[in-house]
Scaffold this motif. Structure first.
Motif, PDB file in Angstrom:
ATOM      1  N   ALA A 169      -0.038  21.220   7.834  1.00  0.00           N
ATOM      2  CA  ALA A 169       0.576  21.897   6.694  1.00  0.00           C
ATOM      3  C   ALA A 169       2.013  22.268   7.049  1.00  0.00           C
ATOM      4  CB  ALA A 169      -0.224  23.142   6.341  1.00  0.00           C
ATOM      5  N   HIS A 170       2.913  22.196   6.078  1.00  0.00           N
ATOM      6  CA  HIS A 170       4.318  22.494   6.342  1.00  0.00           C
ATOM      7  C   HIS A 170       4.935  23.125   5.097  1.00  0.00           C
ATOM      8  CE1 HIS A 170       3.962  18.384   4.767  1.00  0.00           C
ATOM      9  NE2 HIS A 170       5.034  18.679   4.070  1.00  0.00           N
ATOM     10  N   GLU A 171       5.889  24.012   5.328  1.00  0.00           N
ATOM     11  CA  GLU A 171       6.551  24.693   4.235  1.00  0.00           C
ATOM     12  C   GLU A 171       7.833  23.992   3.816  1.00  0.00           C
ATOM     13  OE1 GLU A 171       7.166  28.729   5.287  1.00  0.00           O
ATOM     14  OE2 GLU A 171       5.027  29.219   5.466  1.00  0.00           O
ATOM     15  N   VAL A 172       8.529  23.374   4.778  1.00  0.00           N
ATOM     16  CA  VAL A 172       9.803  22.727   4.465  1.00  0.00           C
ATOM     17  C   VAL A 172       9.529  21.405   3.744  1.00  0.00           C
ATOM     18  CG1 VAL A 172      11.917  21.754   5.408  1.00  0.00           C
ATOM     19  CG2 VAL A 172      10.874  23.769   6.474  1.00  0.00           C
ATOM     20  N   PRO A 173      10.072  21.218   2.547  1.00  0.00           N
ATOM     21  CA  PRO A 173       9.821  19.967   1.826  1.00  0.00           C
ATOM     22  C   PRO A 173      10.287  18.757   2.633  1.00  0.00           C
ATOM     23  CG  PRO A 173      10.819  21.596   0.387  1.00  0.00           C
ATOM     24  CD  PRO A 173      10.910  22.152   1.778  1.00  0.00           C
ATOM     25  N   ARG A 174       9.506  17.708   2.615  1.00  0.00           N
ATOM     26  CA  ARG A 174       9.879  16.464   3.269  1.00  0.00           C
ATOM     27  C   ARG A 174       9.162  15.327   2.572  1.00  0.00           C
ATOM     28  NH1 ARG A 174       5.971  14.757   7.140  1.00  0.00           N
ATOM     29  NH2 ARG A 174       4.339  16.302   7.563  1.00  0.00           N
ATOM     30  N   GLN A 175       9.566  14.116   2.896  1.00  0.00           N
ATOM     31  CA  GLN A 175       8.943  12.957   2.268  1.00  0.00           C
ATOM     32  C   GLN A 175       7.477  12.886   2.664  1.00  0.00           C
ATOM     33  OE1 GLN A 175      10.744   9.210   3.256  1.00  0.00           O
ATOM     34  NE2 GLN A 175       9.239   8.005   2.144  1.00  0.00           N
ATOM     35  N   ARG A 176       6.591  12.825   1.663  1.00  0.00           N
ATOM     36  CA  ARG A 176       5.160  12.749   1.946  1.00  0.00           C
ATOM     37  C   ARG A 176       4.581  11.394   1.549  1.00  0.00           C
ATOM     38  NH1 ARG A 176       2.043  18.253   0.567  1.00  0.00           N
ATOM     39  NH2 ARG A 176       0.531  17.140   1.856  1.00  0.00           N
ATOM     40  N   GLU A 210       0.850  -1.180   0.000  1.00  0.00           N
ATOM     41  CA  GLU A 210       0.000   0.000   0.000  1.00  0.00           C
ATOM     42  C   GLU A 210       0.891   1.237   0.000  1.00  0.00           C
ATOM     43  OE1 GLU A 210      -4.163  -0.905   2.014  1.00  0.00           O
ATOM     44  OE2 GLU A 210      -2.635  -0.381   3.472  1.00  0.00           O
ATOM     45  N   MET A 211       0.336   2.360  -0.435  1.00  0.00           N
ATOM     46  CA  MET A 211       1.067   3.616  -0.441  1.00  0.00           C
ATOM     47  C   MET A 211       0.377   4.602   0.492  1.00  0.00           C
ATOM     48  SD  MET A 211       3.635   3.068  -2.404  1.00  0.00           S
ATOM     49  CE  MET A 211       4.261   4.739  -2.519  1.00  0.00           C
ATOM     50  N   GLY A 212       1.143   5.151   1.448  1.00  0.00           N
ATOM     51  CA  GLY A 212       0.622   6.148   2.366  1.00  0.00           C
ATOM     52  C   GLY A 212       1.042   7.540   1.924  1.00  0.00           C
ATOM     53  N   LEU A 213       0.128   8.501   2.013  1.00  0.00           N
ATOM     54  CA  LEU A 213       0.410   9.880   1.615  1.00  0.00           C
ATOM     55  C   LEU A 213       0.000  10.826   2.733  1.00  0.00           C
ATOM     56  CD1 LEU A 213       1.212  12.025  -0.482  1.00  0.00           C
ATOM     57  CD2 LEU A 213      -1.113  11.896  -1.389  1.00  0.00           C
ATOM     58  N   ASP A 214       0.971  11.602   3.242  1.00  0.00           N
ATOM     59  CA  ASP A 214       0.653  12.631   4.219  1.00  0.00           C
ATOM     60  C   ASP A 214      -0.215  13.698   3.559  1.00  0.00           C
ATOM     61  OD1 ASP A 214       2.179  11.336   6.057  1.00  0.00           O
ATOM     62  OD2 ASP A 214       3.866  12.726   5.996  1.00  0.00           O
ATOM     63  N   ALA A 215      -1.302  14.084   4.200  1.00  0.00           N
ATOM     64  CA  ALA A 215      -2.231  15.039   3.605  1.00  0.00           C
ATOM     65  C   ALA A 215      -2.906  15.858   4.700  1.00  0.00           C
ATOM     66  CB  ALA A 215      -3.298  14.311   2.789  1.00  0.00           C
ATOM     67  N   THR A 216      -3.192  17.118   4.388  1.00  0.00           N
ATOM     68  CA  THR A 216      -3.897  17.982   5.333  1.00  0.00           C
ATOM     69  C   THR A 216      -5.394  17.965   5.104  1.00  0.00           C
ATOM     70  OG1 THR A 216      -3.623  19.900   3.883  1.00  0.00           O
ATOM     71  CG2 THR A 216      -1.905  19.507   5.527  1.00  0.00           C
ATOM     72  N   ASP A 217      -5.846  17.564   3.907  1.00  0.00           N
ATOM     73  CA  ASP A 217      -7.268  17.596   3.572  1.00  0.00           C
ATOM     74  C   ASP A 217      -7.596  16.415   2.666  1.00  0.00           C
ATOM     75  OD1 ASP A 217      -9.837  18.104   2.649  1.00  0.00           O
ATOM     76  OD2 ASP A 217      -9.539  20.261   2.489  1.00  0.00           O
ATOM     77  N   PHE A 218      -8.113  15.349   3.244  1.00  0.00           N
ATOM     78  CA  PHE A 218      -8.429  14.155   2.462  1.00  0.00           C
ATOM     79  C   PHE A 218      -9.467  14.467   1.386  1.00  0.00           C
ATOM     80  CE2 PHE A 218      -7.765  11.726   6.690  1.00  0.00           C
ATOM     81  CZ  PHE A 218      -6.392  11.876   6.570  1.00  0.00           C
TER      82      PHE A 218
END
Length: 222
Positions: A160-167, A112-120
């Motif tokens: 929410a975040h401004e610094v790029p990171r693995q999502r 499965e693939m997980g994706l960090d998200a602020t608004d599903f």
């Protein structure tokens, strides 16, 4: 629908369904088969048992193996294990035993693939449309392709975040007895143990460049 919890499913596996393993949604069994003729005959027998049970299992046939995945789908598209699935699993195990087929539960896996998200709600329909061809296959916090052509995507809530990171990160579901050897092999190949405080439910690893992945099992889940 008589949905079963993970502890009930694991108890059935321990009691009389030793060929099977619980992954993210389905229960799965894989058998070694000598040749294509034997595989075809086994699949035909599975199909007849499934027809009699009113079920439609997923069957994967490949060089030297037949793999079967069982689950039921509710009205919203969610995937669950029911008593009917357990009964059919037992029948398939009987068919395999009559043919002298050996189960290889350590070989079953699901990605499965997980994706960090602020608004599903904002992004779910996009990923559903892209991956499945329709925006209508968002089930809760997941995108589930009815045809199982692509891995499931699930959304993990984040600020929410401004610094790029693995999502994005992969979730590799394996049989409980396979998690340790997989983790050891990954660490020996240069990986890093990030967090094992939630093991055996999941263990977080990272590759040598810091990209993370979770190794997941059904143990310790409800």
């Amino acid at each position: 629908m008589d949905k079963l919890g993970t502890p009930e499913i694991l108890a059935a596996i321990a009691d009389h369904l030793g060929d099977w393993r619980k992954l993210a949604q389905p229960i799965v069994a894989r058998y070694r088969v000598a040749d294509l003729t034997g595989s075809a005959a086994f699949v035909a027998a599975i199909a007849e048992a499934a027809r009699a049970a009113g079920r439609e299992p997923e069957v994967l046939l490949g060089p030297g193996f037949v793999e079967v995945a069982l689950y039921a789908v509710d009205g919203a598209g969610g995937r669950w294990i029911t008593e009917g699935d357990l009964r059919l699993a037992g029948r398939i195990s009987e068919l395999a035993a009559k043919r002298g087929l050996v189960a290889t539960p350590g070989d079953v896996a699901q990605l499965e693939m997980g994706l960090d998200a602020t608004d599903f709600g904002l992004i779910g329909s996009f990923w559903s449309a892209l991956l499945t061809g329709s925006p209508d296959h968002v089930v809760g916090d997941d995108v589930l392709d009815p045809a199982d052509r692509v891995p499931n995507v699930w959304f993990q809530r984040t600020d929410a975040h401004e610094v790029p990171r693995q999502r994005w990160h992969p979730d590799l579901w394996v049989a409980p007895e396979e998690a340790g050897p997989r983790i050891e092999a990954a660490l020996a190949a240069g990986g890093v143990l990030v967090d094992d405080s939630h093991a055996p439910r999941f263990t977080v690893l990272a590759d040598p460049e810091g990209n993370r992945v979770c190794v997941c099992t059904a143990e310790g889940r409800e």
